[in-house]
Design a protein around this motif. Structure first.
Motif, PDB file in Angstrom:
ATOM      1  N   LEU A 618      53.324 -47.086 -13.608  1.00  0.00           N
ATOM      2  CA  LEU A 618      51.985 -46.538 -13.822  1.00  0.00           C
ATOM      3  C   LEU A 618      50.990 -47.626 -14.216  1.00  0.00           C
ATOM      4  CD1 LEU A 618      52.911 -43.248 -15.705  1.00  0.00           C
ATOM      5  CD2 LEU A 618      51.877 -43.427 -13.430  1.00  0.00           C
ATOM      6  N   CYS A 619      51.411 -48.544 -15.087  1.00  0.00           N
ATOM      7  CA  CYS A 619      50.552 -49.655 -15.499  1.00  0.00           C
ATOM      8  C   CYS A 619      51.422 -50.712 -16.164  1.00  0.00           C
ATOM      9  CB  CYS A 619      49.470 -49.179 -16.473  1.00  0.00           C
ATOM     10  SG  CYS A 619      48.409 -50.505 -17.115  1.00  0.00           S
ATOM     11  N   PRO A 620      51.461 -51.933 -15.641  1.00  0.00           N
ATOM     12  CA  PRO A 620      52.329 -52.967 -16.228  1.00  0.00           C
ATOM     13  C   PRO A 620      52.053 -53.211 -17.710  1.00  0.00           C
ATOM     14  CG  PRO A 620      51.571 -53.656 -14.064  1.00  0.00           C
ATOM     15  CD  PRO A 620      50.837 -52.387 -14.384  1.00  0.00           C
ATOM     16  N   PHE A 621      50.796 -53.167 -18.122  1.00  0.00           N
ATOM     17  CA  PHE A 621      50.495 -53.371 -19.538  1.00  0.00           C
ATOM     18  C   PHE A 621      51.101 -52.256 -20.378  1.00  0.00           C
ATOM     19  CE2 PHE A 621      47.914 -52.562 -23.295  1.00  0.00           C
ATOM     20  CZ  PHE A 621      47.917 -53.808 -23.895  1.00  0.00           C
ATOM     21  N   TYR A 864      55.734 -59.161 -16.610  1.00  0.00           N
ATOM     22  CA  TYR A 864      54.444 -58.874 -15.984  1.00  0.00           C
ATOM     23  C   TYR A 864      53.755 -57.742 -16.746  1.00  0.00           C
ATOM     24  CZ  TYR A 864      51.103 -57.698 -12.264  1.00  0.00           C
ATOM     25  OH  TYR A 864      49.964 -57.452 -11.547  1.00  0.00           O
ATOM     26  N   ALA A 865      52.525 -58.000 -17.237  1.00  0.00           N
ATOM     27  CA  ALA A 865      51.857 -57.044 -18.134  1.00  0.00           C
ATOM     28  C   ALA A 865      50.374 -56.931 -17.838  1.00  0.00           C
ATOM     29  CB  ALA A 865      52.078 -57.467 -19.590  1.00  0.00           C
ATOM     30  N   LEU A 866      49.986 -56.999 -16.590  1.00  0.00           N
ATOM     31  CA  LEU A 866      48.573 -56.917 -16.220  1.00  0.00           C
ATOM     32  C   LEU A 866      48.047 -55.498 -16.473  1.00  0.00           C
ATOM     33  CD1 LEU A 866      46.202 -58.474 -14.877  1.00  0.00           C
ATOM     34  CD2 LEU A 866      46.927 -57.425 -12.714  1.00  0.00           C
ATOM     35  N   ILE A 867      46.811 -55.404 -16.966  1.00  0.00           N
ATOM     36  CA  ILE A 867      46.155 -54.103 -17.124  1.00  0.00           C
ATOM     37  C   ILE A 867      45.708 -53.649 -15.740  1.00  0.00           C
ATOM     38  CG2 ILE A 867      44.263 -52.845 -18.207  1.00  0.00           C
ATOM     39  CD1 ILE A 867      44.294 -55.000 -20.420  1.00  0.00           C
ATOM     40  N   ASN A 868      46.516 -52.815 -15.121  1.00  0.00           N
ATOM     41  CA  ASN A 868      46.256 -52.419 -13.735  1.00  0.00           C
ATOM     42  C   ASN A 868      46.808 -51.014 -13.520  1.00  0.00           C
ATOM     43  OD1 ASN A 868      45.541 -52.473 -11.038  1.00  0.00           O
ATOM     44  ND2 ASN A 868      47.423 -53.528 -10.413  1.00  0.00           N
ATOM     45  N   PRO A 869      46.114 -49.993 -14.045  1.00  0.00           N
ATOM     46  CA  PRO A 869      46.623 -48.617 -13.935  1.00  0.00           C
ATOM     47  C   PRO A 869      46.658 -48.149 -12.498  1.00  0.00           C
ATOM     48  CG  PRO A 869      44.378 -48.627 -14.796  1.00  0.00           C
ATOM     49  CD  PRO A 869      44.835 -50.059 -14.779  1.00  0.00           C
ATOM     50  N   LEU A 870      47.704 -47.418 -12.161  1.00  0.00           N
ATOM     51  CA  LEU A 870      47.871 -46.887 -10.821  1.00  0.00           C
ATOM     52  C   LEU A 870      46.845 -45.787 -10.576  1.00  0.00           C
ATOM     53  CD1 LEU A 870      49.834 -46.988  -8.315  1.00  0.00           C
ATOM     54  CD2 LEU A 870      50.963 -44.997  -9.354  1.00  0.00           C
ATOM     55  N   THR A 877      46.558 -41.394 -14.926  1.00  0.00           N
ATOM     56  CA  THR A 877      47.277 -42.536 -15.503  1.00  0.00           C
ATOM     57  C   THR A 877      46.691 -42.908 -16.853  1.00  0.00           C
ATOM     58  OG1 THR A 877      47.787 -43.387 -13.304  1.00  0.00           O
ATOM     59  CG2 THR A 877      47.972 -44.922 -15.145  1.00  0.00           C
ATOM     60  N   CYS A 878      45.380 -43.049 -16.933  1.00  0.00           N
ATOM     61  CA  CYS A 878      44.734 -43.443 -18.186  1.00  0.00           C
ATOM     62  C   CYS A 878      44.510 -42.254 -19.113  1.00  0.00           C
ATOM     63  CB  CYS A 878      43.405 -44.134 -17.908  1.00  0.00           C
ATOM     64  SG  CYS A 878      43.575 -45.789 -17.199  1.00  0.00           S
ATOM     65  N   ARG A 879      44.316 -41.073 -18.546  1.00  0.00           N
ATOM     66  CA  ARG A 879      44.010 -39.911 -19.385  1.00  0.00           C
ATOM     67  C   ARG A 879      45.141 -39.601 -20.353  1.00  0.00           C
ATOM     68  NH1 ARG A 879      43.417 -34.251 -16.497  1.00  0.00           N
ATOM     69  NH2 ARG A 879      42.079 -35.509 -15.128  1.00  0.00           N
ATOM     70  N   TYR A 880      46.368 -39.744 -19.906  1.00  0.00           N
ATOM     71  CA  TYR A 880      47.516 -39.410 -20.753  1.00  0.00           C
ATOM     72  C   TYR A 880      48.189 -40.657 -21.341  1.00  0.00           C
ATOM     73  CZ  TYR A 880      46.866 -34.990 -18.306  1.00  0.00           C
ATOM     74  OH  TYR A 880      46.319 -33.841 -17.803  1.00  0.00           O
ATOM     75  N   CYS A 881      47.464 -41.757 -21.401  1.00  0.00           N
ATOM     76  CA  CYS A 881      48.019 -43.003 -21.946  1.00  0.00           C
ATOM     77  C   CYS A 881      47.601 -43.159 -23.401  1.00  0.00           C
ATOM     78  CB  CYS A 881      47.513 -44.198 -21.123  1.00  0.00           C
ATOM     79  SG  CYS A 881      48.066 -45.789 -21.762  1.00  0.00           S
ATOM     80  N   GLY A 882      48.538 -43.616 -24.220  1.00  0.00           N
ATOM     81  CA  GLY A 882      48.233 -43.810 -25.639  1.00  0.00           C
ATOM     82  C   GLY A 882      47.830 -45.224 -25.994  1.00  0.00           C
ATOM     83  N   PHE A 883      47.563 -46.073 -24.985  1.00  0.00           N
ATOM     84  CA  PHE A 883      47.273 -47.486 -25.259  1.00  0.00           C
ATOM     85  C   PHE A 883      45.848 -47.878 -24.875  1.00  0.00           C
ATOM     86  CE2 PHE A 883      51.838 -47.143 -24.570  1.00  0.00           C
ATOM     87  CZ  PHE A 883      52.335 -47.768 -25.700  1.00  0.00           C
ATOM     88  N   LYS A 884      44.950 -46.900 -24.687  1.00  0.00           N
ATOM     89  CA  LYS A 884      43.586 -47.209 -24.261  1.00  0.00           C
ATOM     90  C   LYS A 884      42.844 -48.039 -25.295  1.00  0.00           C
ATOM     91  CE  LYS A 884      42.949 -42.862 -23.252  1.00  0.00           C
ATOM     92  NZ  LYS A 884      42.356 -41.575 -22.864  1.00  0.00           N
ATOM     93  N   ALA A 885      43.101 -47.791 -26.574  1.00  0.00           N
ATOM     94  CA  ALA A 885      42.438 -48.588 -27.606  1.00  0.00           C
ATOM     95  C   ALA A 885      42.955 -50.018 -27.619  1.00  0.00           C
ATOM     96  CB  ALA A 885      42.654 -47.953 -28.979  1.00  0.00           C
ATOM     97  N   LEU A 886      44.198 -50.210 -27.169  1.00  0.00           N
ATOM     98  CA  LEU A 886      44.798 -51.540 -27.166  1.00  0.00           C
ATOM     99  C   LEU A 886      44.361 -52.346 -25.948  1.00  0.00           C
ATOM    100  CD1 LEU A 886      46.779 -53.289 -28.790  1.00  0.00           C
ATOM    101  CD2 LEU A 886      48.635 -52.353 -27.410  1.00  0.00           C
ATOM    102  N   CYS A 887      44.329 -51.725 -24.791  1.00  0.00           N
ATOM    103  CA  CYS A 887      43.947 -52.467 -23.578  1.00  0.00           C
ATOM    104  C   CYS A 887      42.434 -52.486 -23.369  1.00  0.00           C
ATOM    105  CB  CYS A 887      44.625 -51.871 -22.356  1.00  0.00           C
ATOM    106  SG  CYS A 887      43.922 -50.297 -21.809  1.00  0.00           S
TER     107      CYS A 887
END
Length: 894
Positions: A618-621, A864-870, A877-887
């Motif tokens: 979903l997203c490497p980061f 590999y940890a690029l911020i690149n959401p599918l 992908t981003c709506r249900y991610c808990g790392f938006k404040a981090l990335c």
């Protein structure tokens, strides 16, 4: 009343002769003390006596305590009166305990004050036929009877009492009294001032020194634009003249404080807009503070005391305690307490017991071992439990102080200025709790704590700060103040004049007859005109503003602005403040840095199972942050089973059912013999009981019965769907296997493996959600976003006849997935064959999945940890991610 008008220099000279300067507000008193000090310095004086400048209400109390006869009544404070009103109302009319005791007692106290201060005749109030008014009369009679029996004096009756003392020569009035900032006097104050004049006290009025200034008005589209304009205007003025005294007056400041503070920060302190830090010294000051109980240091103490009185500890409140720096050992156990917070949230339970928390915190050789916390909690619980059931408020205040002190509150680190002032204010409120002794004799721990929390919430606390260039205040705080520049905002037609709001406990006709505050539109218009006259004389440069819209509602300007000059809003502000990114861009050349590489994986084992592959796809980061850094959002407590809990129950019940049945043939036989119902009933009972023994806090007997019934309906609905299949036997249930994927070994657990008659296998994974994505989106893309079943297929290999998601949901039971032929009926399901998907044969799909999974495995191994959401529809992908404040992808995208 006949007052003499004097200027400030004359007033300050009178203060040298023991005169008293009484103000309408504390803010004006502080301002005049500052002006007086500057006056003395300009007069080249090095020392001078502290002048008698104070709010009028404080001066009345000073007079009361200085009276020559000491055997007078006991003067009640507002908090003491509140207790009496609540006790009288709850004892006479118990139904108001449900209807809102606190609000009712406050309204009754205001009604009593209106009667006393405006000299309304009780006889006319007693004659009312209105039920609520007659009820208030009973309360007031009880209040007066209690005051008479205990020799109490209510604050509303203080001016009349002092007037009587003056007539009896029990008081020595000052030679001169100077009044500042008053728009009007109520009849009780007028009588008191008349008595002062009759006792040879000179009465003076101190007007602002400005005279009538140049006034203009303008309008803005909405309140946000208006506040931003006021902030930009203030910034322009302070840049032009750093010594200018700038004021912003705001009707309804308590509702708009956050918006105004944000706008002023954007203008004066843009560096704080995208930061959690506060500036050490703000250029502006907002007069209205927050309730004392909202400040972190006070809130920590109140929550800690509250936990000791409960059997169940709220997870959210406990999290505040664990994260607080104000208890002993907070710095040393910071990481351990954070781990403990995460541990107790891991099951999303809404509460936890003290015994369970102490057990978790006391476990050695764990990341959440907190010996200091364990000790202070155990000691505090023992102290609270050992206290007497009924004690006086003073005894409880002393106990609260001892408990907090033993817990190390307010912490070992040095307090900053705001924290120290909060600490002092908190101790003052403990003293106020003690002062309830005359009106409350014996109360419980819970009652004392509730009363103390009321004191903390009723005290609006604003820490003192160094003199700020820009002062923001409420509209009624401005009379008597003077500024070089003043902006008065939010002057809409429904704000000034204000709407009339007669007190519901007094006859409306009587309120209008005696012209009490809020009694009629005419009364509010008269007050609004006085406010307007005061504003016009408080500065030589004044801007009034209003908004034209609020959401979908059109707004009109206050009619009091009609005689003033209207100006274009663009002419008011010369320069708009720059945003934080504009300022950063001007500080030097910016270089973009693309950092998408973390550390390579050193061990072939990867925690997280198939979820690690899903997050990486979903997203490497997201994958790196969750499974390499071990980070993640904290669980939120729920007063219901989480979707994961419900899924676990369903999985467990289905596993037990198929352990007993074993095949489709056996299922049909049990139905024919009417033995299936008893099996499912027994299975669901065992599953729910097993779940309850794990310590889930919600599983009461009633809840267990409801959950058992829900589970039975779900299981029967699913078994009905299974009956449409061809013959199969269940080969494996909840089987754990290790899978090697491109150099990474993960542990998997298949929900179910079915053996068909031809010897091939169907892999089944249960899903209990209400929605399942399409096969193409889940599995057929280059990045597999639901990798569980593709990973399981690597174990079974070429013998796989189908890879199927079983959607087990009460409203929708069906199969999703890929099957090689018709071993599962297509009717009512969303199943695809390889041919229909143009993918050749099943073996070709399996090979494709292996290649795609190995590519993901290589990314994980390389870090590999690029911020690149599918990209997904609805930005899932981003709506249900808990790392938006981090990335911070939201900032990147605008």
């Amino acid at each position: 009343m006949n007052f003499k008008t004097i200027n400030r220099s004359r007033a300050f000279d009178l203060l040298e002769d023991r005169a008293v300067l009484a103000t309408s507000s504390r803010r004006l008193a502080r301002h005049l003390i500052s002006v007086h000090s500057q006056y003395q310095q300009d007069s080249r004086r090095l020392v001078w006596e502290t002048p008698a400048i104070m709010p009028f209400s404080s001066w009345l109390e000073h007079l009361f305590f200085s009276k020559q006869v000491q055997e007078g009544p006991f003067l009640l404070g507002p908090h003491q009166e509140a207790v009496l009103w609540e006790e009288i109302i709850s004892s006479n009319t118990p139904e108001y305990r449900i209807l809102g005791l606190k609000g009712t007692s406050e309204a009754a106290a205001r009604a009593y004050e209106t009667v006393s201060r405006h000299k309304l005749p009780w006889m006319e109030i007693n004659g009312s036929t209105d039920r609520e008014i007659r009820t208030f009369v009973q309360w007031a009679q009880g209040f007066n009877r209690t005051c008479a029996e205990n020799h109490f004096l209510a604050g509303a009756d203080l001016p009349a009492y002092l007037a009587r003392c003056l007539k009896k020569k029990l008081l020595t009035p000052p030679e001169n009294l100077i009044l500042a900032g008053f728009l009007e006097f109520d009849p009780a104050i007028e009588d008191f001032l008349t008595c002062l004049a009759e006792n040879n006290c000179g009465l003076y009025l101190l007007p602002p020194p400005c005279g009538r200034g140049r006034a203009r008005w303008t309008s803005y589209a909405d309140l946000r634009d208006e506040t931003m304009a006021a902030a930009a205007w203030a910034l322009n003025l302070t840049l032009e003249d750093p010594e200018a005294r700038v004021g912003i007056a705001v009707p309804g400041l308590e509702k708009m404080r956050t918006m105004i503070e944000r706008s002023l920060d954007h203008a004066f302190h843009p560096e704080t807009v995208h930061s959690l830090t506060q500036p050490d010294r703000r250029i502006f000051n907002i007069s209205l503070g927050f309730p004392l109980g909202h400040y972190p240091l006070a809130r920590c103490a109140a929550l800690f005391l509250g936990l000791l009185n409960r059997q169940k500890w709220d997870i959210q409140e406990l999290g505040i305690i664990l994260d607080s720096p104000f208890l002993q050992g907070a710095e040393q156990e910071f990481a351990a307490r954070a781990a403990l917070d995460r541990k107790i949230r891991s099951k999303a339970h809404p509460w936890i017991t003290a015994q369970k928390l102490l057990e978790l915190a006391g476990r050695e050789d764990t990341p959440h071992h907190c010996p200091d916390l364990t000790r202070i909690l155990a000691s505090s619980l023992e102290t609270a439990a050992g206290s007497k059931e009924g004690q006086s408020p003073a005894a409880w205040a002393a106990l609260f102080s001892r408990i907090l002190s033993a817990a190390g509150w307010p912490g070992s680190r040095a307090l900053n200025s705001i924290e120290f002032q909060t600490f002092q204010a908190f101790k003052e409120e403990l003293s106020r709790l003690s002062s309830l002794e005359p009106v409350m004799k014996s109360i419980s721990y819970g009652q004392a704590l509730k009363r103390f929390e009321d004191l903390l919430s009723s005290r609006i606390f604003q820490p003192e700060s160094v003199k700020a260039r820009v002062q923001v205040m409420g509209l009624l705080e401005t009379p008597g103040l003077d500024f070089d520049h003043l902006w008065v905002m939010n002057l809409n037609a429904d704000v000034l004049p204000a709407s009339s709001r007669p007190n519901p406990f007094l006859p409306v006709e009587l309120q209008r007859k005696y012209r009490t505050p809020g009694s009629s539109p005419a009364r509010e218009l008269e007050l609004a005109r006085r406010i307007m006259d005061s504003l016009l004389s408080s500065s030589r440069d004044i801007i009034f503003s209003h908004s034209t819209h609020e959401d979908d509602r059109s707004l009109l300007a206050s009619p009091l602005l009609s005689g003033l000059q209207a100006v274009d809003p663009k002419s008011v502000i010369l320069h708009q403040p720059a945003g934080v990114f504009t300022l950063m861009a001007g500080c030097g050349e910016l270089f973009p840095v693309k950092d998408g590489q973390g550390l390579a994986l050193e061990d072939s084992r990867l925690l997280g199972g198939s979820r690690a592959f899903q997050d990486q796809a979903l997203c490497p980061f997201r994958g790196y942050a969750a499974h390499r850094l071990g980070s993640g959002p904290l669980e939120e407590p729920l007063f219901a089973l989480t979707p994961m809990d419900r899924g676990s129950l369903t999985h467990r019940a289905l596993m037990r059912v198929w352990q007993e049945i074993g095949s489709l043939e056996e299922l049909r036989e049990m139905i024919s013999q009417d033995s299936l119902d008893s099996l499912v009933d027994e299975t669901c009972s065992l599953t729910v009981q097993e779940f309850q023994t794990r310590g889930h806090v919600l599983f009461s007997p009633e809840f267990m019965e409801l959950e058992k019934a829900r589970l039975k309906r779900t299981i029967f609905s699913w078994l009905q769907r299974e009956l449409g299949r061809k013959e199969f036997e269940v080969s494996a249930l909840e089987e754990t296997r290790n899978v090697q994927i491109g150099g990474i070994s993960i542990k998997t657990r298949m929900d179910r493996l079915d053996l068909l008659e031809d010897g091939r296998l169907v892999i089944i994974d249960y899903k209990t959600g209400a929605a399942v994505d399409s096969v193409e989106n889940m599995w057929m893309g280059e990045r597999i976003i639901e990798p569980q079943l593709p990973i399981y297929s690597l174990v079974t290999g070429h013998e796989t006849a189908g890879v199927v998601l079983a959607q087990v949901h009460p409203r929708n039971c069906r199969f999703h997935g890929i099957i090689s032929n018709d071993e599962i009926s297509l009717q009512g399901n969303t199943l695809k064959t390889p041919e229909k998907m143009n993918s050749g044969k099943m073996v070709d799909i399996l090979k494709q999945w292996r290649r795609n999974l190995e590519a993901i495995s290589l990314e994980i191994q390389n870090g590999y940890a690029l911020i690149n959401p599918l990209p997904q529809s609805g930005d899932k992908t981003c709506r249900y991610c808990g790392f938006k404040a981090l990335c911070r992808i939201m900032e990147k995208e605008g």
